[in-house]
Design a protein around this motif. Structure first.
Motif, mmCIF file in Angstrom:
data_model
loop_
_atom_site.group_PDB
_atom_site.id
_atom_site.type_symbol
_atom_site.label_atom_id
_atom_site.label_comp_id
_atom_site.label_asym_id
_atom_site.label_seq_id
_atom_site.Cartn_x
_atom_site.Cartn_y
_atom_site.Cartn_z
ATOM 1 N N SER A 1 69.495 12.290 -44.239
ATOM 2 C CA SER A 1 69.371 13.442 -43.240
ATOM 3 C C SER A 1 68.344 12.854 -42.180
ATOM 4 C CB SER A 1 68.827 14.736 -43.939
ATOM 5 O OG SER A 1 68.427 15.605 -43.055
ATOM 6 N N ALA A 2 68.857 13.062 -40.671
ATOM 7 C CA ALA A 2 68.047 12.669 -39.800
ATOM 8 C C ALA A 2 67.658 14.087 -39.039
ATOM 9 C CB ALA A 2 68.983 11.900 -38.936
ATOM 10 N N ASN A 3 66.557 13.931 -38.343
ATOM 11 C CA ASN A 3 65.794 15.005 -37.385
ATOM 12 C C ASN A 3 65.164 14.235 -36.301
ATOM 13 O OD1 ASN A 3 65.934 17.591 -39.114
ATOM 14 N ND2 ASN A 3 65.317 16.196 -40.560
ATOM 15 N N TYR A 4 65.403 14.894 -35.255
ATOM 16 C CA TYR A 4 65.024 14.424 -34.110
ATOM 17 C C TYR A 4 63.973 15.523 -33.238
ATOM 18 C CZ TYR A 4 68.697 11.165 -34.850
ATOM 19 O OH TYR A 4 69.531 10.285 -35.380
ATOM 20 N N ALA A 5 63.168 14.661 -32.229
ATOM 21 C CA ALA A 5 62.192 15.720 -31.434
ATOM 22 C C ALA A 5 63.388 16.129 -30.423
ATOM 23 C CB ALA A 5 61.335 14.869 -30.778
ATOM 24 N N ASP A 6 63.023 17.348 -29.726
ATOM 25 C CA ASP A 6 63.959 18.249 -29.064
ATOM 26 C C ASP A 6 64.028 17.355 -27.777
ATOM 27 O OD1 ASP A 6 62.818 21.596 -29.500
ATOM 28 O OD2 ASP A 6 64.161 20.316 -30.713
ATOM 29 N N SER A 7 63.252 16.532 -27.239
ATOM 30 C CA SER A 7 63.391 15.565 -26.067
ATOM 31 C C SER A 7 64.054 14.569 -26.119
ATOM 32 C CB SER A 7 61.872 15.222 -25.622
ATOM 33 O OG SER A 7 61.255 14.386 -26.926
ATOM 34 N N VAL A 8 64.585 14.431 -27.376
ATOM 35 C CA VAL A 8 65.449 12.976 -27.625
ATOM 36 C C VAL A 8 66.869 13.154 -28.337
ATOM 37 C CG1 VAL A 8 63.559 11.714 -27.696
ATOM 38 C CG2 VAL A 8 64.804 12.283 -29.678
ATOM 39 N N LYS A 9 66.985 14.727 -28.522
ATOM 40 C CA LYS A 9 68.356 15.045 -29.356
ATOM 41 C C LYS A 9 69.476 14.803 -28.342
ATOM 42 C CE LYS A 9 66.629 18.829 -32.581
ATOM 43 N NZ LYS A 9 66.515 20.235 -32.631
ATOM 44 N N GLY A 10 70.413 14.171 -28.814
ATOM 45 C CA GLY A 10 71.574 13.827 -28.184
ATOM 46 C C GLY A 10 71.595 12.525 -27.426
ATOM 47 N N ARG A 11 70.456 12.026 -27.383
ATOM 48 C CA ARG A 11 70.259 10.645 -26.656
ATOM 49 C C ARG A 11 70.065 9.434 -27.515
ATOM 50 N NH1 ARG A 11 66.541 9.951 -23.169
ATOM 51 N NH2 ARG A 11 64.873 11.557 -23.815
ATOM 52 N N PHE A 12 68.933 9.915 -28.837
ATOM 53 C CA PHE A 12 68.538 8.706 -29.662
ATOM 54 C C PHE A 12 69.314 8.921 -30.941
ATOM 55 C CE2 PHE A 12 64.143 8.045 -27.765
ATOM 56 C CZ PHE A 12 64.800 7.826 -26.530
#
Length: 115
Positions: A56-67
């Motif tokens: 399961s992967a989680n991302y900071a809002d600032s990088v979602k969709g890019r990283f």
């Protein structure tokens, strides 16, 4: 003791891409999670992406969709694919491994996004 070595940083223009790698000296399949953090100039170190043992992967809002964070257990390596880079992504990027017996940091790799 697990050693983490990051690579792949550098200078890139806005809108460009980079792929960071984090090579571990131990089996990352044994980890609870593998993570990427970053420290921008004058700011605290913040989590960018986390990948759990289950995938399961989680991302900071600032990088979602890019990283995108991924791993290759056979190579004991974790990756961070960074697309559509922005100047505000400029930071030192660190790999962080959470193992059941201890936690480890890499030495960091510099990413600079500038024209």
């Amino acid at each position: 003791q697990v050693r983490l070595v990051e690579s792949g940083g550098g200078l890139v223009q806005p809108g460009g891409s980079l792929r960071l790698s984090c090579a571990a000296s131990g089996s990352i399949a044994d980890s609870n999670s593998m993570n990427w953090y970053r420290r921008a100039p004058g700011k605290a170190r913040d989590v960018v992406a986390a990948l759990s043992k289950s995938g399961s992967a989680n991302y900071a809002d600032s990088v979602k969709g890019r990283f995108t964070i991924s791993r290759d257990n056979a190579k004991n390596t974790v990756y961070l694919q960074m697309n559509s880079l922005k100047p505000e992504d400029t930071a030192v990027y660190y790999c962080y491994a959470d193992f059941p017996w201890n936690r480890y940091w890499g030495q960091g790799t510099q990413v600079t996004v500038s024209s």
